[in-house]
Design a protein around this motif. Structure first.
Motif, PDB file in Angstrom:
ATOM      1  N   LEU A 156       0.826  -1.206   0.000  1.00 30.03           N
ATOM      2  CA  LEU A 156       0.000   0.000   0.000  1.00 30.03           C
ATOM      3  C   LEU A 156       0.863   1.259   0.000  1.00 30.03           C
ATOM      4  N   ARG A 157       1.937   1.241   0.777  1.00 29.50           N
ATOM      5  CA  ARG A 157       2.828   2.414   0.834  1.00 29.50           C
ATOM      6  C   ARG A 157       3.463   2.670  -0.538  1.00 29.50           C
ATOM      7  N   LEU A 158       3.881   1.610  -1.212  1.00 29.63           N
ATOM      8  CA  LEU A 158       4.493   1.770  -2.531  1.00 29.63           C
ATOM      9  C   LEU A 158       3.476   2.191  -3.585  1.00 29.63           C
ATOM     10  N   SER A 159       2.244   1.694  -3.460  1.00 26.02           N
ATOM     11  CA  SER A 159       1.238   1.955  -4.490  1.00 26.02           C
ATOM     12  C   SER A 159       0.834   3.419  -4.582  1.00 26.02           C
ATOM     13  N   VAL A 160       1.042   4.180  -3.512  1.00 22.82           N
ATOM     14  CA  VAL A 160       0.651   5.594  -3.528  1.00 22.82           C
ATOM     15  C   VAL A 160       1.846   6.524  -3.766  1.00 22.82           C
ATOM     16  N   VAL A 161       3.012   5.943  -4.075  1.00 20.76           N
ATOM     17  CA  VAL A 161       4.178   6.768  -4.412  1.00 20.76           C
ATOM     18  C   VAL A 161       3.910   7.458  -5.753  1.00 20.76           C
ATOM     19  N   PRO A 162       4.148   8.767  -5.867  1.00 21.54           N
ATOM     20  CA  PRO A 162       3.878   9.492  -7.123  1.00 21.54           C
ATOM     21  C   PRO A 162       4.703   8.945  -8.287  1.00 21.54           C
ATOM     22  N   GLN A 163       4.207   9.206  -9.525  1.00 30.08           N
ATOM     23  CA  GLN A 163       4.938   8.787 -10.716  1.00 30.08           C
ATOM     24  C   GLN A 163       6.293   9.499 -10.787  1.00 30.08           C
TER      25      GLN A 163
END
Length: 283
Positions: free
Chosen positions: A51-58
């Motif tokens: 979850l933490r990685l999935s919300v990292v910006p492009q």
């Protein structure tokens, strides 16, 4: 993330209680249940990381973000479920073959508390998963319900062994086998869903229909030729072919494409990025 952290802390406490109670109370089903709860801790940590990685910006290196990490986390958790079911079933079968004493009555009290706690965790995580559309969080929620089911099966098995007495001591272990079947079923079901997301399976038809309607409502759009939608983490990536007046100048067509993209990004459906292709409408 808060719901997952809460689940980790609760699983640590419950796993310790079940293993100690199983050892003292001579219940392999309870020990196996405790081991499965320890795996809950690992799976919840995997989900938290995903979850933490999935919300990292492009970024320039990852122009589509790291949304796939969420699906990968769900895949790992589902795999852990399947492996846990296989391992516990092997040991339970061994316990059935080898005679042993019946479990202690006080183990039933612990199981009642465990079932209630795990069901509450399942409901809390399921609500959070539905709120943000997280496959990994939903998988972790079912991991906790599977734990509740194994505890319920252990309760039935221990009760049977205590009520029927000598000769039925293995009821505890048969209960563990039944629980393994439930865990394996859920693990396979969740594994297939996570794998489909990683392989970019098409989004549900209702999601595609909603996005088609949003794009079609943009002034100047004559029709939608193609709309492909795939999931990436907690949002969707959209490739859409929009039909416009064939005599429209390139500059105006470019502007219209941006209007379609902006409309989709503002829509209630969580959209991460949109690629718009302009097509001349049929004469």
């Amino acid at each position: 993330m808060r719901a997952t952290v809460m689940a980790v802390l609760a699983s640590v406490v419950l796993a310790a209680v079940k293993v100690v109670t199983g050892i003292v109370g001579n219940s392999y089903a309870l020990i196996a249940d405790g081991i499965e709860s320890m795996l809950d801790v690992v799976s919840s940590l995997v989900v938290l990381g995903g979850l933490r990685l999935s919300v990292v910006p492009q970024t320039e290196r990852f122009p589509y973000g790291l949304g796939k990490a969420e699906h990968l986390g769900a895949l790992v958790v589902a795999t852990v479920l399947i492996i846990a079911a296989a391992g516990i079933s092997v040991q339970a079968t061994h316990e059935i073959v080898v005679p042993h004493a019946a479990p202690a009555p006080f183990t039933l009290i612990v199981l009642v508390v465990v079932v209630a706690a795990k069901e509450l965790l399942f409901r809390r995580l399921s609500a959070s998963a539905d709120a943000i559309g997280s496959r990994a969080l939903a998988t972790d929620a079912w991991h906790h319900r599977s734990d509740a089911l194994t505890s319920l099966a252990a309760f039935v098995g221990i009760s049977t062994a205590l009520l029927l007495g000598e000769g039925y001591e293995s009821a505890d272990d048969w209960a563990a086998l039944v629980a393994c079947g439930i865990i394996a079923f859920n693990g396979i079901r969740l594994f297939r869903g996570a794998l489909a997301d990683i392989l970019d399976v098409a989004a549900p038809s209702d999601v595609e229909d909603q996005l088609r309607h949003v794009a079609a409502d943009v002034p100047g759009v004559a029709g939608i030729e193609v709309c492909r939608v795939r999931r990436s983490g907690l949002a969707y990536l959209v490739d859409i072919h929009v039909e416009v007046d064939g005599s429209l100048p390139v500059r105006d067509g470019h502007k219209l494409a941006h209007e379609v993209k902006d409309a989709l990004l503002r829509s209630p459906t969580p959209v991460l990025d949109v690629l718009v292709h302009i097509e001349p409408a049929p004469e």
